[in-house]
Design a protein around this motif. Structure first.
Motif, mmCIF file in Angstrom:
data_model
loop_
_atom_site.group_PDB
_atom_site.id
_atom_site.type_symbol
_atom_site.label_atom_id
_atom_site.label_comp_id
_atom_site.label_asym_id
_atom_site.label_seq_id
_atom_site.Cartn_x
_atom_site.Cartn_y
_atom_site.Cartn_z
ATOM 1 N N ARG B 30 57.284 32.513 41.330
ATOM 2 C CA ARG B 30 56.154 31.939 41.102
ATOM 3 C C ARG B 30 55.296 33.020 40.771
ATOM 4 O O ARG B 30 54.326 32.877 39.754
ATOM 5 C CB ARG B 30 55.851 31.368 42.311
ATOM 6 N N TYR B 31 55.387 34.373 41.432
ATOM 7 C CA TYR B 31 54.258 35.371 41.292
ATOM 8 C C TYR B 31 55.047 36.238 40.174
ATOM 9 O O TYR B 31 55.935 37.099 40.472
ATOM 10 C CB TYR B 31 53.828 36.031 42.869
ATOM 11 N N MET B 32 54.147 36.760 39.327
ATOM 12 C CA MET B 32 54.389 37.722 38.524
ATOM 13 C C MET B 32 53.260 38.683 38.322
ATOM 14 O O MET B 32 52.023 38.391 38.549
ATOM 15 C CB MET B 32 54.955 37.246 37.075
ATOM 16 N N TYR B 33 53.495 40.080 37.906
ATOM 17 C CA TYR B 33 52.461 41.236 37.953
ATOM 18 C C TYR B 33 52.581 42.149 36.812
ATOM 19 O O TYR B 33 53.583 42.069 36.287
ATOM 20 C CB TYR B 33 52.539 42.147 39.179
ATOM 21 N N TRP B 34 51.469 42.450 36.396
ATOM 22 C CA TRP B 34 51.525 43.594 35.441
ATOM 23 C C TRP B 34 51.099 44.828 35.790
ATOM 24 O O TRP B 34 49.617 44.832 36.351
ATOM 25 C CB TRP B 34 50.875 43.307 34.025
ATOM 26 N N TYR B 35 51.597 46.015 35.805
ATOM 27 C CA TYR B 35 50.978 47.064 36.506
ATOM 28 C C TYR B 35 50.972 48.236 35.244
ATOM 29 O O TYR B 35 51.825 48.047 34.449
ATOM 30 C CB TYR B 35 51.755 47.678 37.494
ATOM 31 N N ARG B 36 50.115 49.196 35.060
ATOM 32 C CA ARG B 36 50.179 50.313 34.465
ATOM 33 C C ARG B 36 50.605 51.543 35.284
ATOM 34 O O ARG B 36 49.936 51.936 36.395
ATOM 35 C CB ARG B 36 48.948 50.458 33.358
ATOM 36 N N GLN B 37 51.287 52.664 34.620
ATOM 37 C CA GLN B 37 51.582 53.817 35.262
ATOM 38 C C GLN B 37 50.975 54.851 34.552
ATOM 39 O O GLN B 37 51.223 54.937 33.358
ATOM 40 C CB GLN B 37 53.129 53.894 35.608
ATOM 41 N N ASP B 38 49.979 55.755 35.168
ATOM 42 C CA ASP B 38 49.721 57.091 34.592
ATOM 43 C C ASP B 38 49.654 58.250 35.518
ATOM 44 O O ASP B 38 49.504 57.903 36.529
ATOM 45 C CB ASP B 38 48.241 56.677 34.119
ATOM 46 N N PRO B 39 49.939 59.138 34.789
ATOM 47 C CA PRO B 39 50.151 60.536 35.850
ATOM 48 C C PRO B 39 48.908 60.630 36.574
ATOM 49 O O PRO B 39 47.774 60.478 36.124
ATOM 50 C CB PRO B 39 50.080 61.532 34.810
ATOM 51 N N GLY B 40 49.010 60.922 37.809
ATOM 52 C CA GLY B 40 47.983 61.129 38.627
ATOM 53 C C GLY B 40 47.275 59.850 39.268
ATOM 54 O O GLY B 40 46.421 59.850 40.116
ATOM 55 N N HIS B 41 47.624 58.831 38.940
ATOM 56 C CA HIS B 41 47.283 57.336 39.356
ATOM 57 C C HIS B 41 48.141 56.532 39.760
ATOM 58 O O HIS B 41 47.802 55.663 40.738
ATOM 59 C CB HIS B 41 46.565 56.764 38.173
#
Lengths: 118, 116
Positions: B30-41
């Motif tokens: 049911r649950y889906m997510y979008w993440y972004r990955q950046d250096p330092g974050h």
């Protein structure tokens, strides 16, 4: 709002030695989950270990164990008998225990890059 | 195995162009997510979905939109890509951990987007 802090951007350990990665967090909640994820050069995010805040016993998964100090809001990861394959970025993450929607989301620290020296 | 597939895995595009990233899952979560990955974050939540046509914003949603017309697909769209959106994007699903009653996030392999 909850925050997760990893104060060690990089760490290094000799093969077969033990290393501890630090993580602190801030929350006003009493019940939550904490996680360590490993990200090797392949970029895949791999769950290493999970800790429920209501459990006093520290979680252990083979060579990986945690030191969970709830009062201090500290959640460190200990890797014993380090292997070359342990070299990766390690992320500490927090999740509220309440089920549903955004409360299933993870809040991540900035990561610690672990190098393993042969 | 959560059966999460992200596409494309790599994309280079120009500033101002639209971009859509696709996340496909095979197990009806049911649950889906979008993440972004950046250096330092670390990883930061962009948007998430709690069902078909049910979506909400995360902490870094500006410049992004999402859609979920089917349970198995969660699309992330950059209407007009900017250089600040150069990042690695991860899709995740929430699934139960066998024998524990707990839910954990399982991630796709990531999509590297470069905006020139």
């Amino acid at each position: 709002a909850q925050t997760v802090t990893q104060s060690q951007p990089e760490m290094s350990v000799q093969e077969a030695e033990t290393v501890t990665l630090s993580c602190t967090y801030d929350t006003s909640e009493s019940d939550y989950y904490l996680f360590w994820y490993k990200q090797p050069p392949s970029r895949q995010m791999i769950l290493v270990i999970r800790q429920e805040a209501y459990k006093q016993q520290n979680a252990t998964e083979n060579r990986f164990s945690v030191n969970f100090q709830k009062a201090a809001k500290s959640f460190s990861l200990k890797i014993s008998d380090s292997q070359l394959g342990d070299a990766a970025m390690y992320f500490c993450a927090y999740r509220s225990s309440y089920y549903g929607g955004a409360t299933n989301k993870l809040i991540f620290g900035t990561g610690t890059l672990l190098a393993v020296q042969p | 195995d959560a059966g999460i597939t992200q596409s494309p895995r790599h994309k280079v595009t120009e500033t101002g162009t639209p971009v859509t990233l696709r996340c496909h899952q095979t197990e009806n979560h049911r649950y889906m997510y979008w993440y972004r990955q950046d250096p330092g974050h670390g990883l930061r939540l962009i948007h998430y979905s709690y069902g078909v046509k049910d979506t909400d914003k995360g902490e870094v949603s500006d410049g992004y939109s999402v859609s979920r017309s089917k349970t198995e697909d969660f699309l992330l769209t950059l209407e007009s890509a900017t250089s600040s959106q150069t990042s690695v994007y991860f899709c995740a699903i929430s699934e139960g951990l066998a024998g524990t009653g707990a839910n954990v996030l399982t991630f796709g392999a990531g999509s590297r987007l470069t905006v020139l």
